[in-house]
Enzyme design. Sequence first.
Site, mmCIF file in Angstrom:
data_model
loop_
_atom_site.group_PDB
_atom_site.id
_atom_site.type_symbol
_atom_site.label_atom_id
_atom_site.label_comp_id
_atom_site.label_asym_id
_atom_site.label_seq_id
_atom_site.Cartn_x
_atom_site.Cartn_y
_atom_site.Cartn_z
ATOM 1 N N ASP A 107 68.542 61.732 -3.577
ATOM 2 C CA ASP A 107 70.014 60.383 -4.004
ATOM 3 C C ASP A 107 70.866 61.472 -3.327
ATOM 4 O O ASP A 107 71.347 61.896 -3.241
ATOM 5 C CB ASP A 107 69.886 59.871 -5.632
ATOM 6 C CG ASP A 107 70.246 60.454 -6.644
ATOM 7 O OD1 ASP A 107 70.577 62.024 -5.871
ATOM 8 O OD2 ASP A 107 69.507 60.549 -7.349
ATOM 9 N N ASP A 150 78.769 71.732 -12.155
ATOM 10 C CA ASP A 150 77.681 72.203 -13.777
ATOM 11 C C ASP A 150 77.539 74.064 -12.619
ATOM 12 O O ASP A 150 77.901 74.751 -13.611
ATOM 13 C CB ASP A 150 77.021 72.089 -14.462
ATOM 14 C CG ASP A 150 75.647 71.223 -13.279
ATOM 15 O OD1 ASP A 150 76.496 71.306 -12.239
ATOM 16 O OD2 ASP A 150 75.103 70.514 -13.465
ATOM 17 N N ASP A 182 75.223 61.289 -4.093
ATOM 18 C CA ASP A 182 76.289 61.499 -4.128
ATOM 19 C C ASP A 182 77.684 61.740 -3.533
ATOM 20 O O ASP A 182 77.799 62.495 -2.320
ATOM 21 C CB ASP A 182 76.390 62.856 -5.012
ATOM 22 C CG ASP A 182 74.884 62.525 -6.468
ATOM 23 O OD1 ASP A 182 75.481 60.982 -7.429
ATOM 24 O OD2 ASP A 182 74.426 63.246 -6.737
#
Length: 461
Positions: free
Chosen positions: A83, A164, A85
């Site tokens: 996917d 992160d 982003d």
Amino acid sequence: MFKGFTRLLHSPGEHLKSLLDSPESAADALSPRIIPRSEHPVSRQQISEAALKVLYRLNGAGFDAFLVGGCIRDALLGKMPKDFDVATNATPEQVRDLFRNSRLIGRRFRIVHVRFGREVIEVTTFRGKPQDEHGDHIAQQSDDGLLLRDNVWGNIEEDALRRDFTVNALYYNIADFTIHDFANGARDIESRTLRLIGDPVTRYREDPVRMLRAVRFAAKLDFTIEPATEEPMYDLAPLLLQIPPARLFDEVLKLFMSGHGLITFRLLSHYNLFGMLFPEAEEAMADAAWAEDLIEQALTNTDKRIAEGRPVTPAFLLAAFLWAPVAHRQAELEREGMPAIPALQTAAQQVVTRQLQHISIPKRFGMPMRDIWELQARLPLRRGKRAFQTREHPRFRAAYDLLLLREQAGEIPRGLGDWWNAFQQGDEHEQLRLLQKVGSDPASQGDRRRKKRRKPRKTEQ
Ligand code: ATP
Ligand code: MG
């Protein structure tokens, strides 16, 4: 295809060299290392039409538009991204105004989903620091550092340092196809290292789910978690108890349904994280060796099915994870005099109630999970029409699979699984023969006969 990229990493430029000399400075990197298109392998062929549309439209409207996160990380590793982003300097409202097929979602993180058929492109606005330079909180944090809301907009550098892991902070610029690397992510991709950006303890306190993400990526990508990122996990694992059960359910799905469940389970156990998600299963594993074997075998089978492109259901996996505590409690209740089926139902109820305090289980998985358990008490009861009725149950196949795992793990002796296997395969004639064979087996009689036996006992008391 990857030659250029690899060569580049083996002969780092001046900027990269200085960062390599002081690895701790990853979080302080102010200007990005910009990798030109000729020196990285990410091509538009790896990017979905939908993601390209979003990027071009944002860019055409005068905004910055980058692909970021797992898609760039995976593309650099030669994997097909699953996917996409997008990160931009457009605000969520500006994004929404550009796309009719879009929706603003989330409170903790406000983002925009742009939908193209079944594909959803997630668009986030660059986020700023959670604290300003005086140390005052801008984003909302709890007393122990947990980030409650994070909707402070910032620039791309700040956005990168809020992410992160270094390998998740690589930005692909649609304007010139360069990759912007603010935290030395390219180096860590090359050495297959998972490294949190910034101070690991602070980053885990802000969001303890990052511990689960560390394990998930280590398992999925076959990366090593570097020591400073790894070390605090053992002690900070209990912070996961603060996370809302619904969010943990989503994470649990990603942890175990992505094709690397077994290694993920072993890593979670190693870092004391598994017990924070499934405390009862953890206790049951300490009590009986078969409990762990059963979970490992369930995950092995799930991983295999995913590798073969066959369907898997979280209901079965959850049924396997929680079976040992259910069986344990059922045995206790039976010892107190409750018949097998009600004992199993009560045990299931109690185990689920406690589990839901940690991880929510939507009804669409919770109901079949209970059916799979209940059928464990029905599978031995085969006389008369029972075997035929059980065979017709919509969860029969999953229940039979769990039965096989229980035999394999050594919870119960082998035999019943073989019987059901033969029964499923056999023609009418063979089925009758199998049922006759069962006739003499006391375990197959069913609860009616048990009740009869119990009645006189009750009056004795
Ligand atoms: P995948 O989609 O393969 O599971 P991903 O890295 O894309 O991996 P997402 O959950 O889709 O993971 O998140 C997209 C990006 O958002 C991440 O790569 C990371 O940069 C950022 N991100 C996600 N969750 C967090 C978090 N808890 N803390 C900080 N940054 C995060
Ligand atoms: Mg992603």
